[in-house]
Design a protein around this motif. Structure first.
Motif, PDB file in Angstrom:
ATOM      1  N   THR A 131       0.853  -1.199   0.000  1.00 10.78           N
ATOM      2  CA  THR A 131       0.000   0.000   0.000  1.00 10.78           C
ATOM      3  C   THR A 131       0.883   1.241   0.000  1.00 10.78           C
ATOM      4  OG1 THR A 131      -0.179  -0.179   2.412  1.00 10.78           O
ATOM      5  CG2 THR A 131      -1.950  -1.160   1.113  1.00 10.78           C
ATOM      6  N   PHE A 132       0.980   1.887   1.107  1.00 11.81           N
ATOM      7  CA  PHE A 132       1.682   3.151   1.227  1.00 11.81           C
ATOM      8  C   PHE A 132       3.145   3.073   0.801  1.00 11.81           C
ATOM      9  CE2 PHE A 132       4.274   6.039   3.805  1.00 11.81           C
ATOM     10  CZ  PHE A 132       3.813   7.244   3.313  1.00 11.81           C
ATOM     11  N   THR A 133       3.878   2.090   1.296  1.00 11.81           N
ATOM     12  CA  THR A 133       5.315   2.025   1.050  1.00 11.81           C
ATOM     13  C   THR A 133       5.644   1.863  -0.424  1.00 11.81           C
ATOM     14  OG1 THR A 133       5.678   1.135   3.257  1.00 11.81           O
ATOM     15  CG2 THR A 133       7.455   0.846   1.670  1.00 11.81           C
ATOM     16  N   SER A 134       4.926   1.007  -1.125  1.00 16.65           N
ATOM     17  CA  SER A 134       5.223   0.821  -2.548  1.00 16.65           C
ATOM     18  C   SER A 134       4.959   2.102  -3.334  1.00 16.65           C
ATOM     19  CB  SER A 134       4.419  -0.339  -3.135  1.00 16.65           C
ATOM     20  OG  SER A 134       3.037  -0.089  -3.060  1.00 16.65           O
ATOM     21  N   HIS A 135       3.908   2.839  -2.967  1.00 19.43           N
ATOM     22  CA  HIS A 135       3.621   4.113  -3.639  1.00 19.43           C
ATOM     23  C   HIS A 135       4.677   5.161  -3.309  1.00 19.43           C
ATOM     24  CE1 HIS A 135      -0.193   2.760  -5.200  1.00 19.43           C
ATOM     25  NE2 HIS A 135      -0.558   2.355  -3.994  1.00 19.43           N
ATOM     26  N   LEU A 136       5.111   5.205  -2.056  1.00 19.07           N
ATOM     27  CA  LEU A 136       6.156   6.145  -1.651  1.00 19.07           C
ATOM     28  C   LEU A 136       7.458   5.830  -2.386  1.00 19.07           C
ATOM     29  CD1 LEU A 136       7.267   8.423   0.131  1.00 19.07           C
ATOM     30  CD2 LEU A 136       7.642   6.708   1.924  1.00 19.07           C
ATOM     31  N   TYR A 137       7.840   4.568  -2.416  1.00 17.40           N
ATOM     32  CA  TYR A 137       9.074   4.171  -3.098  1.00 17.40           C
ATOM     33  C   TYR A 137       9.032   4.576  -4.572  1.00 17.40           C
ATOM     34  CZ  TYR A 137      12.775   1.344  -5.094  1.00 17.40           C
ATOM     35  OH  TYR A 137      13.883   0.939  -5.792  1.00 17.40           O
ATOM     36  N   GLU A 138       7.933   4.284  -5.257  1.00 10.33           N
ATOM     37  CA  GLU A 138       7.804   4.639  -6.682  1.00 10.33           C
ATOM     38  C   GLU A 138       7.843   6.148  -6.876  1.00 10.33           C
ATOM     39  OE1 GLU A 138       7.937   2.790  -9.491  1.00 10.33           O
ATOM     40  OE2 GLU A 138       8.438   1.171  -8.097  1.00 10.33           O
ATOM     41  N   ALA A 186      16.886   8.729   6.451  1.00 10.41           N
ATOM     42  CA  ALA A 186      16.167   7.493   6.781  1.00 10.41           C
ATOM     43  C   ALA A 186      14.703   7.847   6.973  1.00 10.41           C
ATOM     44  CB  ALA A 186      16.726   6.861   8.048  1.00 10.41           C
ATOM     45  N   LEU A 187      13.848   7.202   6.223  1.00  6.63           N
ATOM     46  CA  LEU A 187      12.403   7.344   6.404  1.00  6.63           C
ATOM     47  C   LEU A 187      11.928   6.126   7.172  1.00  6.63           C
ATOM     48  CD1 LEU A 187      11.118   8.532   2.899  1.00  6.63           C
ATOM     49  CD2 LEU A 187      11.473   9.903   4.952  1.00  6.63           C
ATOM     50  N   ASN A 188      11.467   6.338   8.393  1.00  5.01           N
ATOM     51  CA  ASN A 188      10.966   5.256   9.233  1.00  5.01           C
ATOM     52  C   ASN A 188       9.450   5.275   9.167  1.00  5.01           C
ATOM     53  OD1 ASN A 188      13.667   5.771  10.121  1.00  5.01           O
ATOM     54  ND2 ASN A 188      13.228   4.477  11.862  1.00  5.01           N
ATOM     55  N   ILE A 189       8.867   4.238   8.594  1.00  8.38           N
ATOM     56  CA  ILE A 189       7.412   4.157   8.513  1.00  8.38           C
ATOM     57  C   ILE A 189       6.937   3.309   9.684  1.00  8.38           C
ATOM     58  CG2 ILE A 189       5.440   3.468   7.125  1.00  8.38           C
ATOM     59  CD1 ILE A 189       7.271   3.852   4.653  1.00  8.38           C
ATOM     60  N   PHE A 190       6.417   4.000  10.693  1.00  5.38           N
ATOM     61  CA  PHE A 190       5.889   3.316  11.871  1.00  5.38           C
ATOM     62  C   PHE A 190       4.444   2.939  11.616  1.00  5.38           C
ATOM     63  CE2 PHE A 190       9.124   6.196  13.826  1.00  5.38           C
ATOM     64  CZ  PHE A 190      10.010   5.205  14.195  1.00  5.38           C
ATOM     65  N   SER A 191       4.136   1.676  11.842  1.00  8.27           N
ATOM     66  CA  SER A 191       2.780   1.165  11.655  1.00  8.27           C
ATOM     67  C   SER A 191       2.418   0.332  12.883  1.00  8.27           C
ATOM     68  CB  SER A 191       2.729   0.318  10.382  1.00  8.27           C
ATOM     69  OG  SER A 191       3.696  -0.710  10.448  1.00  8.27           O
ATOM     70  N   LYS A 192       1.201  -0.150  12.922  1.00 10.23           N
ATOM     71  CA  LYS A 192       0.698  -0.835  14.123  1.00 10.23           C
ATOM     72  C   LYS A 192       1.546  -2.024  14.553  1.00 10.23           C
ATOM     73  CE  LYS A 192      -3.955   0.812  13.681  1.00 10.23           C
ATOM     74  NZ  LYS A 192      -5.345   0.575  13.406  1.00 10.23           N
ATOM     75  N   ASN A 193       2.084  -2.772  13.611  1.00  7.18           N
ATOM     76  CA  ASN A 193       2.854  -3.973  13.950  1.00  7.18           C
ATOM     77  C   ASN A 193       4.363  -3.776  13.861  1.00  7.18           C
ATOM     78  OD1 ASN A 193       0.636  -5.832  14.463  1.00  7.18           O
ATOM     79  ND2 ASN A 193       0.167  -5.520  12.301  1.00  7.18           N
ATOM     80  N   TYR A 194       4.807  -2.547  13.717  1.00  5.65           N
ATOM     81  CA  TYR A 194       6.228  -2.249  13.568  1.00  5.65           C
ATOM     82  C   TYR A 194       7.054  -2.863  14.700  1.00  5.65           C
ATOM     83  CZ  TYR A 194      10.477   0.521  12.831  1.00  5.65           C
ATOM     84  OH  TYR A 194      11.767   0.909  12.613  1.00  5.65           O
ATOM     85  N   ALA A 195       6.619  -2.677  15.922  1.00  2.00           N
ATOM     86  CA  ALA A 195       7.401  -3.115  17.084  1.00  2.00           C
ATOM     87  C   ALA A 195       7.391  -4.629  17.285  1.00  2.00           C
ATOM     88  CB  ALA A 195       6.914  -2.420  18.348  1.00  2.00           C
ATOM     89  N   THR A 196       6.589  -5.370  16.530  1.00  2.00           N
ATOM     90  CA  THR A 196       6.624  -6.831  16.644  1.00  2.00           C
ATOM     91  C   THR A 196       7.852  -7.401  15.943  1.00  2.00           C
ATOM     92  OG1 THR A 196       5.299  -7.201  14.645  1.00  2.00           O
ATOM     93  CG2 THR A 196       4.100  -6.991  16.745  1.00  2.00           C
ATOM     94  N   SER A 197       8.464  -6.602  15.077  1.00  2.00           N
ATOM     95  CA  SER A 197       9.605  -7.069  14.300  1.00  2.00           C
ATOM     96  C   SER A 197      10.928  -6.672  14.953  1.00  2.00           C
ATOM     97  CB  SER A 197       9.542  -6.481  12.882  1.00  2.00           C
ATOM     98  OG  SER A 197      10.736  -6.745  12.194  1.00  2.00           O
ATOM     99  N   LYS A 198      11.669  -7.672  15.420  1.00  2.41           N
ATOM    100  CA  LYS A 198      13.002  -7.418  15.968  1.00  2.41           C
ATOM    101  C   LYS A 198      13.888  -6.814  14.885  1.00  2.41           C
ATOM    102  CE  LYS A 198      13.443 -11.627  17.106  1.00  2.41           C
ATOM    103  NZ  LYS A 198      14.162 -12.852  17.403  1.00  2.41           N
ATOM    104  N   TRP A 199      13.665  -7.248  13.668  1.00  2.00           N
ATOM    105  CA  TRP A 199      14.432  -6.765  12.519  1.00  2.00           C
ATOM    106  C   TRP A 199      14.249  -5.260  12.366  1.00  2.00           C
ATOM    107  CZ3 TRP A 199      17.351  -9.789   9.164  1.00  2.00           C
ATOM    108  CH2 TRP A 199      17.761  -9.177   7.984  1.00  2.00           C
ATOM    109  N   CYS A 200      13.007  -4.802  12.363  1.00  2.00           N
ATOM    110  CA  CYS A 200      12.727  -3.360  12.238  1.00  2.00           C
ATOM    111  C   CYS A 200      13.341  -2.586  13.397  1.00  2.00           C
ATOM    112  CB  CYS A 200      11.221  -3.103  12.201  1.00  2.00           C
ATOM    113  SG  CYS A 200      10.416  -3.581  10.663  1.00  2.00           S
ATOM    114  N   LEU A 201      13.225  -3.119  14.589  1.00  5.87           N
ATOM    115  CA  LEU A 201      13.757  -2.437  15.767  1.00  5.87           C
ATOM    116  C   LEU A 201      15.284  -2.379  15.731  1.00  5.87           C
ATOM    117  CD1 LEU A 201      11.290  -3.952  18.361  1.00  5.87           C
ATOM    118  CD2 LEU A 201      11.331  -1.572  17.560  1.00  5.87           C
ATOM    119  N   ASP A 202      15.925  -3.429  15.265  1.00  6.90           N
ATOM    120  CA  ASP A 202      17.383  -3.406  15.117  1.00  6.90           C
ATOM    121  C   ASP A 202      17.802  -2.357  14.084  1.00  6.90           C
ATOM    122  OD1 ASP A 202      17.918  -5.354  17.038  1.00  6.90           O
ATOM    123  OD2 ASP A 202      18.064  -6.985  15.574  1.00  6.90           O
TER     124      ASP A 202
END
Length: 169
Positions: free
Chosen positions: A33-40, A76-92
């Motif tokens: 959704t949002f990220t693919s449109h932002l990237y393009e 760095a553009l950090n897109i925070f979403s509802k499940n962002y913090a569930t990902s250790k990868w994103c947090l790292d």
């Protein structure tokens, strides 16, 4: 006595940044959704953007190439979403980005995608739930709990930066 000035031929152009933008986000929440449109949109405007398409959600560490891409990005553009913090990868990634902000002057811009910035800053709602799970996982691991505290700190600092609030898509 030698001159302190350099001629143009003595100077070499050495760009400081390899990428204009490093885009970080929780795949499941916004990739299609949002990220693919932002990237393009960024790409179409000639903004060289690094977007990691090979996320390893179960991996505990970020590959060296990804760390290098973070270091070599001006913004760095950090897109925070509802499940962002569930990902250790994103947090790292976020911890590394905040280190680069402090050490290299990287510009960090938070984007709050369909999430209240207050919830991100204060780790409430879905962020509170995610951190409760992280803390439960590492409750008997001193180093793990230090890592969780580092994630919390990075998240709070990043969420307090001036950014963009995008609600309801």
């Amino acid at each position: 006595m030698a001159s302190s000035s350099s001629s143009a031929s003595d100077l070499r152009y050495c760009p400081r940044w390899k990428y204009d933008v490093f885009l970080t986000f929780r795949c499941a929440d916004s990739r299609k959704t949002f990220t693919s449109h932002l990237y393009e949109g960024l790409k179409n405007r000639g903004i060289f953007t690094f977007q990691d398409d090979k996320r390893l959600e179960n991996g505990d560490s970020i590959p060296e190439e990804l760390l290098k891409a973070i270091e070599e990005s001006q913004v760095a553009l950090n897109i925070f979403s509802k499940n962002y913090a569930t990902s250790k990868w994103c947090l790292d990634e976020l911890v590394k980005i905040m280190e680069c902000k402090n050490e290299n002057g990287q510009l960090v811009i938070p984007i709050f995608y369909d999430v209240d910035p207050w919830h991100v800053r204060n780790q409430s709602e879905s962020f509170e739930e995610a951190f409760a799970k992280h803390e439960s996982r590492y409750k008997n691991d001193v180093e793990g709990m230090k890592k969780v505290q580092g994630w919390r700190t990075a998240l709070t600092v990043a969420a307090n930066l001036k950014g963009y609030d995008i609600l309801n898509g």
